[in-house]
Design an enzyme around this catalytic site. Structure first.
Site: not given
Length: 378
Positions: A97, A119, A133, A214, A216, A246
């Protein structure tokens, strides 16, 4: 004449989940395999390439500090398009993604090249969680000619979107293939996963909790709440938290401000793949907002607390291997303490069946690519 398969990826998770496919395609011998990396994540990507012994045929090296999503997407489209024009592949494979995966699928579509999506079918049904994503996945799902769904749940999500059932194949998740491969490598070469030896010695006798964060959508208040929760958990004398932080400045500045100087919190640099597998193995619990950890940790019998409001991997929640806890400080602390203090609650999660595969996903994907008729790709 052998089919040319162009495999496109750019981040560490993509590399982990695609290197078993690269290996399986090359071992088959019926395909001309071309790899192209965008280097959307440069350093972390290179770690996986090294351990998997993959030398990319094309490296776009697109990583720039603080680049915008639209700037990255534009660079990906033109860069990947140039590679496709030169290689003229019969198939383009993308995974998951990321912006690289979405742009790879779109660049292939512009050239009427068939796309295979590894996936496929993961859905949270909220376009802002995970962001961006969820929309990337939906775009790829619209374009792909073959959908390699990891589970029946993800296959059902595609069918609900009116994707042709004949193009959907349940293969299992290639992350299990990768985890089994690297675990076997570590057994033969223990030095590959020796990077945590000092921390293991430092925290001997303590119950280790592995932490990753991590996302967003958690930037700002969510990360601050997560950091406060970690600080409170660290007040227990019987635990230690190992936190590969990260490199994104939005993550580091929050964690440094809240967690620096705590004796039983090890904030370390991101781990290469063998050492991350080792972290899961030595942890009692994984506390994460990552997607891949929700699949990897159950394969090693470790409960996962997911610091998100939604997940595109509901199979883990349904099976009992994962639990959504969100980012609210009190909830995270309560859920961690429950697993630490209630043996029955811990055992129920640790012993639950991992729904994400048996380590044979890459083999199934290669068989499907080998058997597909050209008439099915247009």
């Amino acid at each position: 004449m052998s089919k040319t398969i162009l495999i496109v990826f750019g981040t560490r998770p993509e590399a982990i989940k695609l290197f078993p496919v690269v290996h399986a395609l090359k071992a088959e011998g019926r395909f001309r395999v071309v790899t192209c990396v965008s280097a959307q994540h440069r350093g972390m990507l290179d770690q996986v390439l090294e351990i998997a012994e993959i030398a990319p045929d094309h490296d776009l090296d697109l990583m720039k500090p603080d680049q915008t999503l639209d700037g990255l997407t534009a660079a990906l489209l033109t860069g990947l398009g140039t590679v496709m024009d030169a290689e003229k592949p019969d198939w383009v494979i993308v995974q998951g993604d990321t912006a690289t995966a979405m742009a790879g699928a779109l660049a292939a579509y512009y050239r009427k090249l068939p796309v295979a999506h590894v996936e496929a079918g993961l859905r949270s049904h909220n376009i802002y969680h995970p962001w961006p994503e969820e929309v990337n996945r939906k775009i790829i799902g619209t374009i792909a000619a073959l959908h390699f769904a990891p589970t029946e749940t993800s296959a059902a999500a595609l069918k609900a979107e009116n994707v042709d059932p004949d193009t959907i194949h349940v293969t299992g998740n290639t992350v299990i293939d990768a985890l089994q491969w690297v675990t076997k490598r570590i057994e033969g070469e223990p030095a590959l996963a020796s990077g945590l030896a000092e921390i293991e010695a430092r925290f001997a006798g303590k119950r280790i909790i592995g932490v990753t964060s991590h996302r967003r959508e958690n930037f700002g208040g969510g990360l601050e709440s997560i950091a406060r929760a970690v600080r409170r958990i660290a007040q227990r004398s019987d635990v230690a938290l190992v936190f590969p932080v990260h490199p994104n400045p939005n993550v580091r500045k929050v964690m440094d401000a809240e967690l620096s100087g705590l004796g039983n919190v090890a904030m370390i640099e991101p781990l290469d793949y063998p050492n991350f597998a080792r972290l899961i193995a030595i942890s009692e619990i994984m506390l994460t907002d990552s997607g891949g950890v929700q699949e990897e940790a159950p394969a090693l019998g470790k409960p996962v607390l997911v610091m998100r409001e939604t997940t595109e991997r509901p199979e883990g929640v349904a099976a009992g291997t994962a639990r959504l806890v969100g980012t609210e400080e009190d909830v995270i602390v309560t859920e961690i303490f429950t697993l630490l203090d209630d043996k029955a609650a811990y055992s129920a999660m640790a012993r639950a069946h991992n729904p994400f595969g048996d380590g044979q996903a890459a083999r199934r994907i290669v068989e499907l690519l080998g058997n597909v008729r050209q008439s099915q790709t247009r």
